[in-house]
Design a protein around this motif. Structure first.
Motif, PDB file in Angstrom:
ATOM      1  N   GLY A  28       0.805  -1.223   0.000  1.00  0.00           N
ATOM      2  CA  GLY A  28       0.000   0.000   0.000  1.00  0.00           C
ATOM      3  C   GLY A  28       0.832   1.264   0.000  1.00  0.00           C
ATOM      4  O   GLY A  28       0.288   2.358  -0.117  1.00  0.00           O
ATOM      5  N   SER A  29       2.162   1.135   0.120  1.00  0.00           N
ATOM      6  CA  SER A  29       3.031   2.308  -0.009  1.00  0.00           C
ATOM      7  C   SER A  29       3.001   2.799  -1.455  1.00  0.00           C
ATOM      8  O   SER A  29       2.730   2.021  -2.376  1.00  0.00           O
ATOM      9  CB  SER A  29       4.481   1.977   0.364  1.00  0.00           C
ATOM     10  OG  SER A  29       4.572   1.601   1.719  1.00  0.00           O
ATOM     11  N   THR A  30       3.294   4.083  -1.644  1.00  0.00           N
ATOM     12  CA  THR A  30       3.315   4.654  -2.992  1.00  0.00           C
ATOM     13  C   THR A  30       4.660   5.328  -3.230  1.00  0.00           C
ATOM     14  O   THR A  30       5.162   6.041  -2.358  1.00  0.00           O
ATOM     15  CB  THR A  30       2.196   5.704  -3.157  1.00  0.00           C
ATOM     16  OG1 THR A  30       0.948   5.081  -2.874  1.00  0.00           O
ATOM     17  CG2 THR A  30       2.150   6.250  -4.576  1.00  0.00           C
ATOM     18  N   VAL A  59       8.215   9.180  -1.372  1.00  0.00           N
ATOM     19  CA  VAL A  59       7.744   7.908  -0.829  1.00  0.00           C
ATOM     20  C   VAL A  59       6.660   8.170   0.213  1.00  0.00           C
ATOM     21  O   VAL A  59       6.872   8.932   1.160  1.00  0.00           O
ATOM     22  CB  VAL A  59       8.903   7.121  -0.161  1.00  0.00           C
ATOM     23  CG1 VAL A  59       8.434   5.725   0.247  1.00  0.00           C
ATOM     24  CG2 VAL A  59      10.110   7.016  -1.094  1.00  0.00           C
ATOM     25  N   GLN A  60       5.498   7.550   0.018  1.00  0.00           N
ATOM     26  CA  GLN A  60       4.434   7.585   1.023  1.00  0.00           C
ATOM     27  C   GLN A  60       4.346   6.181   1.601  1.00  0.00           C
ATOM     28  O   GLN A  60       3.946   5.243   0.901  1.00  0.00           O
ATOM     29  CB  GLN A  60       3.113   8.022   0.386  1.00  0.00           C
ATOM     30  CG  GLN A  60       3.144   9.488  -0.042  1.00  0.00           C
ATOM     31  CD  GLN A  60       2.079   9.794  -1.080  1.00  0.00           C
ATOM     32  OE1 GLN A  60       2.206   9.403  -2.241  1.00  0.00           O
ATOM     33  NE2 GLN A  60       1.026  10.483  -0.676  1.00  0.00           N
ATOM     34  N   VAL A  61       4.756   6.056   2.855  1.00  0.00           N
ATOM     35  CA  VAL A  61       4.979   4.743   3.449  1.00  0.00           C
ATOM     36  C   VAL A  61       3.731   4.241   4.175  1.00  0.00           C
ATOM     37  O   VAL A  61       3.234   4.910   5.085  1.00  0.00           O
ATOM     38  CB  VAL A  61       6.155   4.796   4.454  1.00  0.00           C
ATOM     39  CG1 VAL A  61       6.447   3.395   5.002  1.00  0.00           C
ATOM     40  CG2 VAL A  61       7.402   5.379   3.794  1.00  0.00           C
ATOM     41  N   ALA A  62       3.252   3.061   3.781  1.00  0.00           N
ATOM     42  CA  ALA A  62       2.163   2.410   4.516  1.00  0.00           C
ATOM     43  C   ALA A  62       2.711   1.931   5.858  1.00  0.00           C
ATOM     44  O   ALA A  62       3.812   1.380   5.928  1.00  0.00           O
ATOM     45  CB  ALA A  62       1.630   1.227   3.713  1.00  0.00           C
ATOM     46  N   LEU A  69      10.309   0.426   6.516  1.00  0.00           N
ATOM     47  CA  LEU A  69      10.717   0.574   5.117  1.00  0.00           C
ATOM     48  C   LEU A  69      12.044   1.319   5.088  1.00  0.00           C
ATOM     49  O   LEU A  69      12.183   2.373   5.716  1.00  0.00           O
ATOM     50  CB  LEU A  69       9.653   1.329   4.328  1.00  0.00           C
ATOM     51  CG  LEU A  69       9.936   1.452   2.832  1.00  0.00           C
ATOM     52  CD1 LEU A  69       8.679   1.229   2.013  1.00  0.00           C
ATOM     53  CD2 LEU A  69      10.507   2.834   2.512  1.00  0.00           C
ATOM     54  N   ASN A  70      13.028   0.755   4.407  1.00  0.00           N
ATOM     55  CA  ASN A  70      14.344   1.376   4.292  1.00  0.00           C
ATOM     56  C   ASN A  70      14.581   1.829   2.864  1.00  0.00           C
ATOM     57  O   ASN A  70      14.349   1.067   1.930  1.00  0.00           O
ATOM     58  CB  ASN A  70      15.449   0.375   4.657  1.00  0.00           C
ATOM     59  CG  ASN A  70      15.368  -0.050   6.110  1.00  0.00           C
ATOM     60  OD1 ASN A  70      15.682   0.717   7.003  1.00  0.00           O
ATOM     61  ND2 ASN A  70      14.922  -1.279   6.340  1.00  0.00           N
ATOM     62  N   GLY A  82       5.867   4.699   9.038  1.00  0.00           N
ATOM     63  CA  GLY A  82       4.669   5.132   8.308  1.00  0.00           C
ATOM     64  C   GLY A  82       4.705   6.637   8.158  1.00  0.00           C
ATOM     65  O   GLY A  82       4.234   7.354   9.026  1.00  0.00           O
ATOM     66  N   THR A  83       5.297   7.121   7.081  1.00  0.00           N
ATOM     67  CA  THR A  83       5.570   8.555   6.912  1.00  0.00           C
ATOM     68  C   THR A  83       5.554   8.901   5.431  1.00  0.00           C
ATOM     69  O   THR A  83       5.259   8.066   4.598  1.00  0.00           O
ATOM     70  CB  THR A  83       6.981   8.911   7.444  1.00  0.00           C
ATOM     71  OG1 THR A  83       7.911   8.077   6.767  1.00  0.00           O
ATOM     72  CG2 THR A  83       7.120   8.686   8.914  1.00  0.00           C
ATOM     73  N   ALA A  84       5.930  10.136   5.124  1.00  0.00           N
ATOM     74  CA  ALA A  84       6.108  10.542   3.728  1.00  0.00           C
ATOM     75  C   ALA A  84       7.327  11.451   3.644  1.00  0.00           C
ATOM     76  O   ALA A  84       7.535  12.311   4.513  1.00  0.00           O
ATOM     77  CB  ALA A  84       4.862  11.269   3.217  1.00  0.00           C
TER      78      ALA A  84
END
Length: 236
Positions: A28-30, A59-62, A69-70, A82-84
């Motif tokens: 679901g990350s973009t 990066v929009q992190v689910a 996420l690295n 869970g950030t952007a």
């Protein structure tokens, strides 16, 4: 939707000059890739790993507490739960990070060795620098402290996502180098003393004609085109 390969296989996304791509990943990350960029994506059951080889990505992190996420960019690891955030690898190999939502940790990739072929699980120490939303950090040979940036500055930085470029007093040489990224046109300065003239305004990313018209009308800078991919700039 392109699926991310599981296990050691890495999937690559790449953009040409002037191209922009958006990909939704399996969690679901973009990721939004800017012009002339390439990123590798590798997911396993316990690792989410992106490797920005060159260019720029937003990066929009689910959110996934168990599987941070690295993003590897140069010799730096940017880790998020869970950030952007936006990352650009600059011409001189500096890495520019702008966090727009939440917080990320920043560490050195060189501290991790990976003897196996599977993606490495980065465990950043508690002392790893935390960069929070509304801050920018430039990482290079001399990693600077994160600095707060205004909403206007963030919007200007991310305007490429809508195909725009916003300049807020950058020098002319910085502005044209930015335009070069989106067009493949090379700008040559015949007068050294015009390189530092400040440029402000809103441009379409690939619109060289529009930029040249503004430079001529507003800044008194003349130009001569040499074929499709070269423009000479000089004081009128």
């Amino acid at each position: 939707e392109p699926q991310v390969a599981r296990g050691p296989a890495e999937v690559f996304y790449e953009t040409a000059v002037g191209e922009r791509q958006v990909h939704r990943l399996e969690d679901g990350s973009t990721i939004t890739l800017n012009t002339a960029s390439r990123i590798g994506v590798r997911y396993t059951d316990d690792v989410r790993l992106l490797n920005l080889e060159y260019g720029e990505v937003y990066v929009q992190v689910a959110r996934d507490q168990m599987r941070p996420l690295n993003v590897i960019a140069g010799d730096h690891v940017i880790q998020a739960v869970g950030t952007a955030f936006n990352i650009e690898i600059k011409a001189g190999h500096e890495v520019e990070l702008v966090v727009t939502d939440g917080a990320v940790r920043v560490g050195q990739k060189s501290k991790f060795t990976n003897t196996e072929q599977k993606p490495v699980k980065f465990v950043l120490s508690r002392s790893a620098q935390l960069v929070v939303a509304g801050h920018e950090q430039v990482m290079g040979s001399e990693t600077q402290q994160a600095r707060p940036i205004t909403v206007e500055e963030v919007n200007a930085r991310l305007s490429w996502q809508k195909g725009n470029l916003i300049f807020r007093g950058e020098s002319l040489i910085e502005a044209v180098r930015e335009v070069e990224r989106y067009t493949g046109v090379e700008f040559i300065f015949l007068d050294e003393d015009i390189t530092e003239i400040p440029v402000s305004g809103y441009f379409k990313a690939g619109d060289v004609d529009g930029l040249l018209a503004v430079l001529k009308e507003n800044l008194g800078i003349d130009y001569q085109r040499e074929g499709e991919h070269r423009v000479l700039l000089y004081g009128a």
